[in-house]
Design a protein around this motif. Structure first.
Motif, PDB file in Angstrom:
ATOM      1  N   TYR A   1       0.859  -1.186   0.000  1.00 46.02           N
ATOM      2  CA  TYR A   1       0.000   0.000   0.000  1.00 46.02           C
ATOM      3  C   TYR A   1       0.894   1.233   0.000  1.00 46.02           C
ATOM      4  CZ  TYR A   1       1.222  -0.525   4.946  1.00 46.02           C
ATOM      5  OH  TYR A   1       1.907  -0.697   6.120  1.00 46.02           O
ATOM      6  N   PRO A   2       0.367   2.383  -0.435  1.00 47.02           N
ATOM      7  CA  PRO A   2       1.158   3.624  -0.400  1.00 47.02           C
ATOM      8  C   PRO A   2       1.481   4.000   1.040  1.00 47.02           C
ATOM      9  CG  PRO A   2      -0.789   3.875  -1.790  1.00 47.02           C
ATOM     10  CD  PRO A   2      -0.962   2.597  -1.053  1.00 47.02           C
ATOM     11  N   THR A   3       2.690   4.485   1.265  1.00 45.51           N
ATOM     12  CA  THR A   3       3.113   4.837   2.622  1.00 45.51           C
ATOM     13  C   THR A   3       3.431   6.318   2.787  1.00 45.51           C
ATOM     14  OG1 THR A   3       5.401   4.238   2.030  1.00 45.51           O
ATOM     15  CG2 THR A   3       4.049   2.543   3.103  1.00 45.51           C
ATOM     16  N   SER A   4       3.638   7.048   1.694  1.00 45.73           N
ATOM     17  CA  SER A   4       4.021   8.454   1.820  1.00 45.73           C
ATOM     18  C   SER A   4       2.937   9.281   2.497  1.00 45.73           C
ATOM     19  CB  SER A   4       4.345   9.046   0.447  1.00 45.73           C
ATOM     20  OG  SER A   4       3.229   8.964  -0.422  1.00 45.73           O
ATOM     21  N   ASN A   5       1.658   8.950   2.259  1.00 47.34           N
ATOM     22  CA  ASN A   5       0.560   9.711   2.868  1.00 47.34           C
ATOM     23  C   ASN A   5       0.301   9.305   4.319  1.00 47.34           C
ATOM     24  OD1 ASN A   5      -0.344   7.215   1.551  1.00 47.34           O
ATOM     25  ND2 ASN A   5      -2.371   7.754   2.304  1.00 47.34           N
ATOM     26  N   LEU A   6       0.959   8.255   4.794  1.00 50.04           N
ATOM     27  CA  LEU A   6       0.776   7.794   6.174  1.00 50.04           C
ATOM     28  C   LEU A   6       1.901   8.257   7.098  1.00 50.04           C
ATOM     29  CD1 LEU A   6      -0.256   4.094   5.406  1.00 50.04           C
ATOM     30  CD2 LEU A   6      -1.757   6.065   5.749  1.00 50.04           C
ATOM     31  N   TYR A   7       2.992   8.715   6.508  1.00 53.56           N
ATOM     32  CA  TYR A   7       4.179   9.051   7.290  1.00 53.56           C
ATOM     33  C   TYR A   7       3.900  10.189   8.282  1.00 53.56           C
ATOM     34  CZ  TYR A   7       9.260   8.988   7.972  1.00 53.56           C
ATOM     35  OH  TYR A   7      10.507   8.853   8.500  1.00 53.56           O
ATOM     36  N   PHE A   8       3.214  11.232   7.821  1.00 50.06           N
ATOM     37  CA  PHE A   8       2.932  12.378   8.684  1.00 50.06           C
ATOM     38  C   PHE A   8       2.154  11.946   9.919  1.00 50.06           C
ATOM     39  CE2 PHE A   8       0.468  15.902  10.276  1.00 50.06           C
ATOM     40  CZ  PHE A   8       1.344  16.975  10.221  1.00 50.06           C
TER      41      PHE A   8
ATOM     42  N   VAL B   1      15.135  14.030  26.284  1.00 53.10           N
ATOM     43  CA  VAL B   1      16.241  13.857  25.332  1.00 53.10           C
ATOM     44  C   VAL B   1      15.727  13.275  24.023  1.00 53.10           C
ATOM     45  CG1 VAL B   1      18.430  12.687  24.906  1.00 53.10           C
ATOM     46  CG2 VAL B   1      17.922  13.577  27.184  1.00 53.10           C
ATOM     47  N   MET B   2      14.831  12.295  24.108  1.00 61.14           N
ATOM     48  CA  MET B   2      14.226  11.713  22.910  1.00 61.14           C
ATOM     49  C   MET B   2      13.444  12.771  22.146  1.00 61.14           C
ATOM     50  SD  MET B   2      12.833   8.213  24.721  1.00 61.14           S
ATOM     51  CE  MET B   2      11.988   7.604  23.274  1.00 61.14           C
ATOM     52  N   LYS B   3      12.705  13.587  22.877  1.00 63.62           N
ATOM     53  CA  LYS B   3      11.891  14.637  22.261  1.00 63.62           C
ATOM     54  C   LYS B   3      12.770  15.658  21.548  1.00 63.62           C
ATOM     55  CE  LYS B   3       8.461  18.169  23.484  1.00 63.62           C
ATOM     56  NZ  LYS B   3       7.701  18.769  24.621  1.00 63.62           N
ATOM     57  N   THR B   4      13.896  16.019  22.170  1.00 63.78           N
ATOM     58  CA  THR B   4      14.809  16.991  21.558  1.00 63.78           C
ATOM     59  C   THR B   4      15.379  16.470  20.245  1.00 63.78           C
ATOM     60  OG1 THR B   4      15.419  17.836  23.748  1.00 63.78           O
ATOM     61  CG2 THR B   4      16.914  18.325  21.914  1.00 63.78           C
ATOM     62  N   LYS B   5      15.752  15.216  20.234  1.00 64.56           N
ATOM     63  CA  LYS B   5      16.311  14.630  19.012  1.00 64.56           C
ATOM     64  C   LYS B   5      15.241  14.506  17.938  1.00 64.56           C
ATOM     65  CE  LYS B   5      19.366  10.995  17.383  1.00 64.56           C
ATOM     66  NZ  LYS B   5      20.211   9.840  17.776  1.00 64.56           N
ATOM     67  N   PHE B   6      14.032  14.145  18.336  1.00 63.76           N
ATOM     68  CA  PHE B   6      12.942  14.023  17.375  1.00 63.76           C
ATOM     69  C   PHE B   6      12.632  15.379  16.736  1.00 63.76           C
ATOM     70  CE2 PHE B   6       8.441  14.354  16.324  1.00 63.76           C
ATOM     71  CZ  PHE B   6       8.256  13.250  15.511  1.00 63.76           C
ATOM     72  N   ASN B   7      12.536  16.410  17.565  1.00 57.28           N
ATOM     73  CA  ASN B   7      12.220  17.752  17.050  1.00 57.28           C
ATOM     74  C   ASN B   7      13.291  18.264  16.106  1.00 57.28           C
ATOM     75  OD1 ASN B   7       9.789  17.937  18.411  1.00 57.28           O
ATOM     76  ND2 ASN B   7      10.683  18.916  20.204  1.00 57.28           N
ATOM     77  N   LYS B   8      14.509  17.842  16.304  1.00 58.68           N
ATOM     78  CA  LYS B   8      15.597  18.260  15.420  1.00 58.68           C
ATOM     79  C   LYS B   8      15.300  17.897  13.974  1.00 58.68           C
ATOM     80  CE  LYS B   8      20.411  17.130  14.326  1.00 58.68           C
ATOM     81  NZ  LYS B   8      21.583  16.300  14.717  1.00 58.68           N
ATOM     82  N   TYR B   9      14.739  16.712  13.770  1.00 62.31           N
ATOM     83  CA  TYR B   9      14.415  16.267  12.416  1.00 62.31           C
ATOM     84  C   TYR B   9      13.009  16.699  11.999  1.00 62.31           C
ATOM     85  CZ  TYR B   9      18.548  13.381  13.021  1.00 62.31           C
ATOM     86  OH  TYR B   9      19.826  12.962  13.245  1.00 62.31           O
ATOM     87  N   TRP B  10      12.121  16.821  12.959  1.00 65.22           N
ATOM     88  CA  TRP B  10      10.744  17.211  12.648  1.00 65.22           C
ATOM     89  C   TRP B  10      10.704  18.563  11.956  1.00 65.22           C
ATOM     90  CZ3 TRP B  10       5.744  16.032  12.219  1.00 65.22           C
ATOM     91  CH2 TRP B  10       4.803  17.037  12.295  1.00 65.22           C
ATOM     92  N   TYR B  11      11.454  19.532  12.449  1.00 66.27           N
ATOM     93  CA  TYR B  11      11.437  20.879  11.884  1.00 66.27           C
ATOM     94  C   TYR B  11      12.001  20.900  10.462  1.00 66.27           C
ATOM     95  CZ  TYR B  11      10.383  22.442  16.609  1.00 66.27           C
ATOM     96  OH  TYR B  11       9.792  22.632  17.832  1.00 66.27           O
TER      97      TYR B  11
ATOM     98  N   ILE C   1      11.704  18.226   8.218  1.00 66.33           N
ATOM     99  CA  ILE C   1      10.997  17.373   7.259  1.00 66.33           C
ATOM    100  C   ILE C   1       9.486  17.532   7.276  1.00 66.33           C
ATOM    101  CG2 ILE C   1      12.827  15.638   7.426  1.00 66.33           C
ATOM    102  CD1 ILE C   1      10.908  13.939   9.091  1.00 66.33           C
ATOM    103  N   TYR C   2       8.944  18.374   8.161  1.00 62.37           N
ATOM    104  CA  TYR C   2       7.481  18.442   8.235  1.00 62.37           C
ATOM    105  C   TYR C   2       6.866  18.882   6.912  1.00 62.37           C
ATOM    106  CZ  TYR C   2       7.375  23.575   8.468  1.00 62.37           C
ATOM    107  OH  TYR C   2       7.495  24.902   8.166  1.00 62.37           O
ATOM    108  N   MET C   3       7.609  19.706   6.142  1.00 63.84           N
ATOM    109  CA  MET C   3       7.109  20.155   4.844  1.00 63.84           C
ATOM    110  C   MET C   3       6.930  18.969   3.892  1.00 63.84           C
ATOM    111  SD  MET C   3       6.191  22.428   2.642  1.00 63.84           S
ATOM    112  CE  MET C   3       6.660  23.977   3.397  1.00 63.84           C
ATOM    113  N   ASN C   4       7.946  18.107   3.818  1.00 66.02           N
ATOM    114  CA  ASN C   4       7.866  16.953   2.926  1.00 66.02           C
ATOM    115  C   ASN C   4       6.781  15.972   3.357  1.00 66.02           C
ATOM    116  OD1 ASN C   4      10.063  17.995   1.526  1.00 66.02           O
ATOM    117  ND2 ASN C   4      11.548  16.857   2.742  1.00 66.02           N
TER     118      ASN C   4
END
Length: 321
Positions: free
Chosen positions: A68-75, A100-110, A112-115
């Motif tokens: 199944y398509p996964t790109s629309n489920l990633y967000f 610490v987990m939250k800080t690392k996650f937010n680093k990438y979230w900011y 890639i959220y556009m994609n």
């Protein structure tokens, strides 16, 4: 055993251990030499940690899907992780670790959220309204610039596809008729030329019409049986430009696991005793085996993809190309 660099292994280890809480307690009572039984406080910490890591595990399973398509489920999966880390960061025992987990996650979230947002807009169950709703929660202080950025990016993508498709249609028409369409409209012997010019000046922009019509319509009801590829195939005549975007965007896998898994069988096909197969034969064997293992729903999705491809008069490229 636990793998320090992979949280999923930690989750599976703890989840399995929690099934044997009574066994640990019983062993501690029966064997005085067994001094490693976790305390009640340890099990409470494990319960919280298991709850947090389960979100990561579930997200991995969803975005690693192959049928199944996964790109629309990633967000959606990343949003679940973000909400979970936010809610559990105030936990008295595990709070510092989760922060610490939250800080690392937010680093990438900011970054890639556009994609992640673009494929969700192409999901008729959510569209842009859902992205706007989430970004207002993610960026409480000043969400509007982020929202405008997503809107501008998607509209720019739409305009680019519309221009390309429009140019292709005009070129095809000129090749078929051998005439320039613009010259036909403004020809001196056309008594309706002025009227056509007037209509062109006051005609509503078709680019705005199709996109806004899609975005302004209310999202359809969510259903576990919803097939996004089939929906776009059925609405291709209503949204010709958007279906072209959906064809390209939804084909992108959210994870490389699917392709790695499919082609890892290449070593079992090309062996020391069978090493002279042609490229086409290897491709046929790999794809046939993958499709054979798929379910009926997978075949239906393949049909929907083919329909979308046919609408653009393109060919399905070889997976080995």
């Amino acid at each position: 055993m636990d793998t320090p660099t992979r949280w999923n292994s930690t989750y599976l280890m703890i989840e399995k251990a929690m099934e044997y809480i009574r066994a640990f307690d019983s062993l501690a009572k029966q064997d005085s030499n067994y001094t490693y039984a976790p305390f009640v406080k340890d099990w409470e910490k494990a319960t919280v940690l298991c709850k947090v890591l389960k979100v990561f595990y579930d997200a991995t399973m969803v975005v690693s899907g192959t049928s199944y398509p996964t790109s629309n489920l990633y967000f959606h999966e990343m949003w679940k992780i973000k909400i979970t880390l936010h809610n559990e960061s105030s936990n008295a025992d595990l709070g510092p670790m989760i922060v610490v987990m939250k800080t690392k996650f937010n680093k990438y979230w900011y970054d890639i959220y556009m994609n992640l947002a673009i494929p969700v807009i192409l999901d008729p169950c959510f569209k842009f309204k859902y992205i706007e709703f989430c970004l207002k929660q993610a960026f409480v202080n000043d969400p509007q610039p982020r929202i405008d950025r997503v809107r501008k990016t998607f509209r720019s993508l739409f305009n680019e596809y519309f221009s390309q498709l429009n140019n292709d249609n005009n070129n095809n028409f000129s090749q078929e008729t051998g005439q320039d369409h613009s010259q036909m409209i403004t020809a001196d012997d056309d008594i309706f030329g002025d009227w056509d010019d007037h209509l062109n000046e006051h005609r509503q922009d078709p680019v705005t019409t199709e996109l806004d019509r899609y975005l302004n319509e209310s999202p359809i009801s969510r259903s576990g049986e919803f097939d996004i590829l089939k929906w776009w195939s059925a609405n291709s005549s209503t949204y010709p430009t958007l279906v072209a975007i959906a064809h390209d965007v939804l084909a992108v896998s959210a994870s490389t696991v699917a392709s790695e898994s499919a082609f890892s069988m290449g070593g079992r096909i090309l062996t020391d005793f069978r090493s002279r197969l042609s490229v086409k034969s290897v491709e046929a064997l790999i794809c046939s085996q993958d499709w054979y293992r798929g379910s009926d729903s997978h075949w239906r999705r393949m049909g929907a993809i083919t329909d979308l491809v046919d609408l653009r008069d393109t060919e399905i490229e070889s997976p080995l190309a």
